[in-house]
Design a protein around this motif. Structure first.
Motif, short mmCIF file in Angstrom:
data_model
loop_
_atom_site.label_atom_id
_atom_site.label_comp_id
_atom_site.label_asym_id
_atom_site.label_seq_id
_atom_site.Cartn_x
_atom_site.Cartn_y
_atom_site.Cartn_z
N ASN A 10 0.80 -1.23 0.00
CA ASN A 10 0.00 0.00 0.00
C ASN A 10 0.83 1.28 0.00
N GLU A 11 2.18 1.15 -0.03
CA GLU A 11 3.02 2.35 -0.27
C GLU A 11 2.91 2.77 -1.73
N CYS A 12 2.53 1.82 -2.59
CA CYS A 12 2.45 2.12 -4.02
C CYS A 12 1.26 3.03 -4.30
N LEU A 13 1.42 3.89 -5.29
CA LEU A 13 0.36 4.82 -5.66
C LEU A 13 -0.92 4.06 -6.02
N LEU A 14 -0.77 2.95 -6.73
CA LEU A 14 -1.91 2.12 -7.11
C LEU A 14 -1.75 0.76 -6.42
N TYR A 15 -2.69 0.46 -5.53
CA TYR A 15 -2.62 -0.79 -4.76
C TYR A 15 -3.97 -1.49 -4.87
N LEU A 27 -9.67 -1.29 -4.59
CA LEU A 27 -8.77 -0.44 -5.36
C LEU A 27 -8.38 0.77 -4.53
N TYR A 28 -7.09 0.89 -4.24
CA TYR A 28 -6.58 2.01 -3.45
C TYR A 28 -5.71 2.89 -4.33
N ILE A 29 -5.88 4.19 -4.20
CA ILE A 29 -4.99 5.14 -4.84
C ILE A 29 -4.43 6.02 -3.73
N TYR A 122 -7.04 -1.04 -15.77
CA TYR A 122 -6.15 -1.01 -16.93
C TYR A 122 -5.64 0.42 -17.20
N GLU A 123 -6.57 1.37 -17.25
CA GLU A 123 -6.18 2.76 -17.53
C GLU A 123 -5.30 3.33 -16.41
N LEU A 124 -5.61 2.98 -15.16
CA LEU A 124 -4.78 3.44 -14.05
C LEU A 124 -3.37 2.88 -14.15
N VAL A 125 -3.25 1.61 -14.48
CA VAL A 125 -1.92 1.00 -14.63
C VAL A 125 -1.17 1.67 -15.77
N LYS A 126 -1.87 1.92 -16.88
CA LYS A 126 -1.22 2.59 -18.03
C LYS A 126 -0.70 3.97 -17.61
N ARG A 127 -1.48 4.69 -16.82
CA ARG A 127 -1.13 6.05 -16.43
C ARG A 127 -0.08 6.07 -15.32
N ILE A 128 -0.27 5.23 -14.31
CA ILE A 128 0.58 5.25 -13.12
C ILE A 128 1.85 4.42 -13.33
N GLY A 129 1.72 3.36 -14.12
CA GLY A 129 2.88 2.53 -14.44
C GLY A 129 2.97 1.30 -13.54
N SER A 131 5.54 0.02 -12.29
CA SER A 131 6.51 0.19 -11.20
C SER A 131 5.87 0.81 -9.96
N ASN A 132 4.73 1.48 -10.12
CA ASN A 132 4.03 2.10 -9.00
C ASN A 132 2.73 1.37 -8.65
N THR A 133 2.64 0.10 -9.10
CA THR A 133 1.43 -0.71 -8.90
C THR A 133 1.79 -1.94 -8.08
#
Length: 142
Positions: A10-15, A27-29, A122-129, A131-133
């Motif tokens: 949960n340190e990741c921007l997208l968790y 889904l956590y941001i 999918y779109e969040l992963v594309k945007r956030i990457g 490495s931050n998921t």
């Protein structure tokens, strides 16, 4: 040189946390719960493994399983908006014939979502990457 330690859990921007006992994806941001979706994880014969990892990718808008073909969603194959976690395991949208099964174990090991929800991840992963998921799959919240 500054060594950037990649995020974990949960340190990741997208968790994303998937709870198999309730067939729910959370889904956590930025550590804040933004939404939860019904999923289908693997049936007993194809149990979805408990995972705790950064998805390896690839991230594909259009994908069809060769191992378990059948069905199609708006020309995007039977696994639209697929984010591959490890090997053949992915979080992906499912086909209309499987919508009613969401919330129950029904897949061959992947994590199925309604395509309207799969596109969000999918779109969040594309945007956030990637490495931050981070994705955690476990039996229960405890």
């Amino acid at each position: 040189a500054i060594v950037h330690n990649p995020c974990r859990q949960n340190e990741c921007l997208l968790y994303v946390e998937i709870i198999k006992s309730t067939q729910t994806l959370y889904l956590y941001i930025d550590s804040e719960l933004m939404d939860s979706f019904k999923v289908s994880t693997g049936i007993r014969k194809y149990e979805t493994p408990n995972l705790n990892l950064r998805p390896a990718g690839p991230v594909l808008k259009k994908y069809t399983s060769r191992k378990f073909p059948g069905g199609n969603y708006k020309g995007l194959g039977n696994m639209p908006y697929a984010v591959f976690l490890r090997g053949g395991y992915a979080i992906h949208g499912t086909t209309p014939g499987n919508f009613a099964k969401l919330g129950t174990k029904a897949s061959h090991g992947c994590i199925r979502l309604h395509p309207n929800n799969a596109i969000i991840f999918y779109e969040l992963v594309k945007r956030i990457g990637l490495s931050n998921t981070w994705v955690t799959i476990k039996d229960s919240l405890l």
